[in-house]
Design a protein around this motif. Structure first.
Motif, mmCIF file in Angstrom:
data_model
loop_
_atom_site.group_PDB
_atom_site.id
_atom_site.type_symbol
_atom_site.label_atom_id
_atom_site.label_comp_id
_atom_site.label_asym_id
_atom_site.label_seq_id
_atom_site.Cartn_x
_atom_site.Cartn_y
_atom_site.Cartn_z
ATOM 1 N N SER A 96 16.547 29.927 35.584
ATOM 2 C CA SER A 96 16.288 29.956 34.146
ATOM 3 C C SER A 96 17.573 29.653 33.404
ATOM 4 O O SER A 96 18.675 29.833 33.926
ATOM 5 C CB SER A 96 15.769 31.333 33.727
ATOM 6 O OG SER A 96 15.713 31.465 32.322
ATOM 7 N N PRO B 179 15.933 36.471 33.252
ATOM 8 C CA PRO B 179 15.114 35.822 34.285
ATOM 9 C C PRO B 179 15.922 35.250 35.434
ATOM 10 O O PRO B 179 15.478 35.268 36.590
ATOM 11 C CB PRO B 179 14.372 34.727 33.515
ATOM 12 C CG PRO B 179 15.097 34.559 32.225
ATOM 13 C CD PRO B 179 15.731 35.865 31.927
ATOM 14 N N SER B 180 17.121 34.755 35.157
ATOM 15 C CA SER B 180 17.980 34.234 36.217
ATOM 16 C C SER B 180 18.346 35.332 37.206
ATOM 17 O O SER B 180 18.295 35.150 38.433
ATOM 18 C CB SER B 180 19.240 33.621 35.602
ATOM 19 O OG SER B 180 20.130 33.190 36.601
ATOM 20 N N TYR C 39 10.550 33.091 41.334
ATOM 21 C CA TYR C 39 10.715 32.518 40.001
ATOM 22 C C TYR C 39 10.321 33.540 38.929
ATOM 23 O O TYR C 39 9.310 34.251 39.078
ATOM 24 C CB TYR C 39 9.869 31.256 39.852
ATOM 25 C CG TYR C 39 10.374 30.057 40.624
ATOM 26 C CD1 TYR C 39 11.731 29.763 40.705
ATOM 27 C CD2 TYR C 39 9.483 29.197 41.276
ATOM 28 C CE1 TYR C 39 12.198 28.658 41.400
ATOM 29 C CE2 TYR C 39 9.931 28.080 41.975
ATOM 30 C CZ TYR C 39 11.295 27.820 42.031
ATOM 31 O OH TYR C 39 11.742 26.721 42.724
ATOM 32 N N TRP D 190 9.082 33.245 35.903
ATOM 33 C CA TRP D 190 7.887 33.005 35.106
ATOM 34 C C TRP D 190 6.630 33.527 35.793
ATOM 35 O O TRP D 190 5.550 33.526 35.209
ATOM 36 C CB TRP D 190 7.737 31.519 34.775
ATOM 37 C CG TRP D 190 8.032 30.577 35.902
ATOM 38 C CD1 TRP D 190 9.233 29.973 36.183
ATOM 39 C CD2 TRP D 190 7.124 30.133 36.929
ATOM 40 N NE1 TRP D 190 9.132 29.179 37.302
ATOM 41 C CE2 TRP D 190 7.848 29.252 37.786
ATOM 42 C CE3 TRP D 190 5.773 30.376 37.204
ATOM 43 C CZ2 TRP D 190 7.262 28.631 38.880
ATOM 44 C CZ3 TRP D 190 5.182 29.767 38.308
ATOM 45 C CH2 TRP D 190 5.935 28.901 39.129
ATOM 46 N N GLU E 240 9.187 34.446 28.309
ATOM 47 C CA GLU E 240 10.288 33.810 27.584
ATOM 48 C C GLU E 240 11.275 34.883 27.147
ATOM 49 O O GLU E 240 10.960 36.070 27.121
ATOM 50 C CB GLU E 240 9.776 33.045 26.364
ATOM 51 C CG GLU E 240 9.037 33.878 25.336
ATOM 52 C CD GLU E 240 8.540 33.033 24.182
ATOM 53 O OE1 GLU E 240 9.361 32.456 23.465
ATOM 54 O OE2 GLU E 240 7.304 32.944 24.013
ATOM 55 N N ASN F 33 23.661 31.061 34.016
ATOM 56 C CA ASN F 33 23.106 29.931 33.260
ATOM 57 C C ASN F 33 24.265 29.176 32.634
ATOM 58 O O ASN F 33 25.429 29.487 32.890
ATOM 59 C CB ASN F 33 22.100 30.394 32.189
ATOM 60 C CG ASN F 33 22.584 31.548 31.332
ATOM 61 O OD1 ASN F 33 22.049 32.669 31.402
ATOM 62 N ND2 ASN F 33 23.604 31.309 30.532
ATOM 63 N N HIS G 217 21.100 25.034 32.953
ATOM 64 C CA HIS G 217 20.879 25.742 34.217
ATOM 65 C C HIS G 217 21.627 25.168 35.406
ATOM 66 O O HIS G 217 21.635 25.772 36.480
ATOM 67 C CB HIS G 217 19.384 25.759 34.545
ATOM 68 C CG HIS G 217 18.742 24.415 34.395
ATOM 69 N ND1 HIS G 217 18.897 23.427 35.332
ATOM 70 C CD2 HIS G 217 18.000 23.888 33.388
ATOM 71 C CE1 HIS G 217 18.255 22.336 34.912
ATOM 72 N NE2 HIS G 217 17.703 22.588 33.735
ATOM 73 N N TYR H 259 12.687 25.055 37.282
ATOM 74 C CA TYR H 259 13.493 25.913 36.419
ATOM 75 C C TYR H 259 12.867 26.007 35.043
ATOM 76 O O TYR H 259 11.988 25.228 34.677
ATOM 77 C CB TYR H 259 14.956 25.504 36.344
ATOM 78 C CG TYR H 259 15.305 24.049 36.515
ATOM 79 C CD1 TYR H 259 14.958 23.106 35.570
ATOM 80 C CD2 TYR H 259 16.058 23.627 37.622
ATOM 81 C CE1 TYR H 259 15.333 21.774 35.721
ATOM 82 C CE2 TYR H 259 16.430 22.304 37.782
ATOM 83 C CZ TYR H 259 16.064 21.383 36.827
ATOM 84 O OH TYR H 259 16.426 20.065 36.973
ATOM 85 N N GLU H 260 13.330 27.007 34.307
ATOM 86 C CA GLU H 260 12.668 27.457 33.097
ATOM 87 C C GLU H 260 13.641 27.434 31.922
ATOM 88 O O GLU H 260 14.814 27.786 32.064
ATOM 89 C CB GLU H 260 12.171 28.887 33.345
ATOM 90 C CG GLU H 260 11.510 29.569 32.182
ATOM 91 C CD GLU H 260 11.220 31.029 32.504
ATOM 92 O OE1 GLU H 260 10.135 31.500 32.158
ATOM 93 O OE2 GLU H 260 12.095 31.699 33.101
#
Length: 501
Positions: free
Chosen positions: A68, A73-74, A83, A85, A91, A298, A332, A398-399
């Motif tokens: 992410s 999230p990372s 992952y 998500w 978000e 990130n 990212h 990735y997000e």
């Protein structure tokens, strides 16, 4: 060559590896750009000789990514091999009062290593939530009784020891927690500040000084490392430092070390902290049996003065487009060095790597067989580290900060959104309305993502196949081979509707 690298798979038993397992230190910088490290950016205006020195006994991964473009999230993916998500967090990030994101049934890399003979510790920034204690008359989540122990924190997610802070350094509550107790009750308020010294403001513990936070984390880390030197068990130290995230607070001895201001000086301070860790390992005779990983959660944050730094010739994202939160590479693509003295020698690897991969990597190292719901998005890079082959990863997801997804192959990147999916341009509805709803980039020919080729008919088949693939990854609850498992929510949230319908 050292027998750790060359012994046969037949000898690669848990007993064998536990008898001589390497220590692991996983150093995770906070909002550090790919281009902020001089080993990755020859034109960097920041000299990082100590981090660069890790490459001399290391492997430098040039195509490594966080899951992410945001912190929480990372970090989730690093610890779970999954992952982010797939969770209820679609978000954004958690705050300092958020409940635990890692559910009790979700295994972590710390649990796995602990079960395989490791002492485990997390020292630094958690940012994955835990459950504070509250009085009966609490009205909201900030009415914490700081004298009560926390629950569902790091020590209940596989870590034998924890010392650190709940969230980012600029987010309250500003307290240190050791294991499951606050080290000093709040007795003052830190007022909000803006700019590079950004603080959102809130209650602070009697022993909490933001300026001393990074050095304090390093002191505790060195103390932990030294206490392990006579242990019969190897150790895993997850070391998520708080810098160079805001507030940008270089100590006086580092000010003026660069020409680009406090941010550059803060990165120099990080570089010196890394030297202190390495010196401690050397002093204790631990360095030769310790894998040191250095990376970032990130990309660099755009609000630390990147426009001014770019004018001075320093590009925190190097040649890549975008910054923190963006789906573009600068959000990212992160620096990644895996160093192991005597085992590696100034190697460069261009494989597609995700930070989710370290779970499966260390599982393979200790001969741990992953369960069906364990590390479902993690591909081992142990074949690379042991010089026995390559990773089986053929693509990764990735997000962005707003939760939009992209599927990446070694050559192509398909973005399931028309813009940055974060803070960068384009992100406003009026701009997005004028653009195609999806983006495709050929990163081999266009690493800076200047040309969206989504309408190029030459790639119609690839777009179709990649869309089918990410749909499969969502439906099956995993991107690795194995039994189908469930995501934490139904498979119809807004960010995936574009390819799930």
């Amino acid at each position: 060559m050292n027998k750790l690298i060359t012994f046969s798979s037949a000898l690669f038993t848990t007993t064998a590896i536990n008898a001589q397992s390497p220590n692991i230190i996983f150093i995770l910088a906070d909002d550090l750009g790919y281009g902020d490290i001089s080993a990755f950016n020859p034109e960097s205006k920041i000299s990082t000789p100590n981090i660069d020195n890790l490459t001399q006994d290391g492997i430098t991964f040039t195509d490594a990514h966080s899951s992410s473009a945001l912190s929480t999230p990372s970090r989730y993916s690093i610890l779970t091999g999954r992952y982010p998500w797939r969770t209820k967090l679609k978000e954004g990030v958690l705050d300092g009062y958020s409940p635990a994101m890692i559910t009790p049934d979700r295994r972590t890399i710390a649990q796995m290593l602990s079960e395989n003979g490791y002492n485990t510790a997390c020292i630094g920034k958690w940012h994955l939530g835990w459950d504070w204690g509250y009085p009966q008359n609490a009205q909201n989540k900030k009415d914490v009784d700081f004298s009560l122990p926390i629950k569902n924190g790091p020590t209940e997610r596989g870590f034998d020891y924890f010392y650190g802070i709940p969230s980012s350094l600029d987010i309250a509550p500003y307290v240190y927690v050791e294991n499951n107790k606050v080290t000093a009750l709040p007795n003052h308020i830190i007022e909000p500040q803006k700019g590079l010294k950004l603080m959102h403001g809130g209650v602070a513990g009697a022993d909490f000084d933001p300026q001393d936070c990074l050095p304090n984390i390093i002191r505790h880390s060195i103390s932990y490392i030294s206490k392990q030197k006579n242990s019969k068990k190897p150790f895993f130290l997850y070391l998520p430092i708080t810098a160079p995230h805001t507030p940008v607070l270089p100590a006086n001895k580092y000010k003026g070390k660069t020409t680009i201001g406090d941010y550059g000086d803060f990165v120099v301070m990080i570089d010196d902290m890394i030297q202190q860790i390495i010196k401690a390992l050397q002093k204790n005779g631990q360095l030769d049996n310790t894998i040191v990983i250095f990376t970032s959660d990130n990309g660099c944050a755009p609000y630390v003065g990147v426009k001014e730094m770019e004018k001075q010739g320093h590009f925190p994202s190097y040649i890549y487009r975008g910054y923190k939160t963006d789906i573009y590479e600068g959000g990212h693509r992160i620096p990644l060095i895996v160093s192991w003295k005597g085992k590696f020698s100034n190697e460069t690897n261009n494989s597609l790597v995700s930070l989710t991969d370290f779970y499966a990597t260390f599982a393979q190292m200790v001969n741990h067989k992953l369960k069906d719901e364990e590390a479902v998005d993690s591909y081992s890079i142990w074949p690379i580290l042991s010089k026995q082959g390559a990773s089986n990863r053929k693509d990764l997801v990735y997000e962005s900060g707003k939760g939009y997804l992209s599927l990446r192959t070694p050559q192509l990147k398909l973005v399931f959104n028309g813009g940055s999916g974060g803070w960068g341009y384009p992100n406003k509805p009026a701009d997005l309305a004028q653009l195609p709803p999806m983006q495709l980039f050929n990163l081999k020919e266009d690493p800076s993502e200047k040309e969206n080729i989504i309408h190029d008919k030459c790639y119609e088949q690839e777009v179709k196949e990649m869309t089918q693939l990410i749909r499969k990854y969502v439906k099956e609850g995993r991107s690795t081979p194995g039994a189908e498992v469930a995501n934490d929510t139904e498979n119809d949230w807004k960010q995936v509707n574009i390819f799930m319908q």
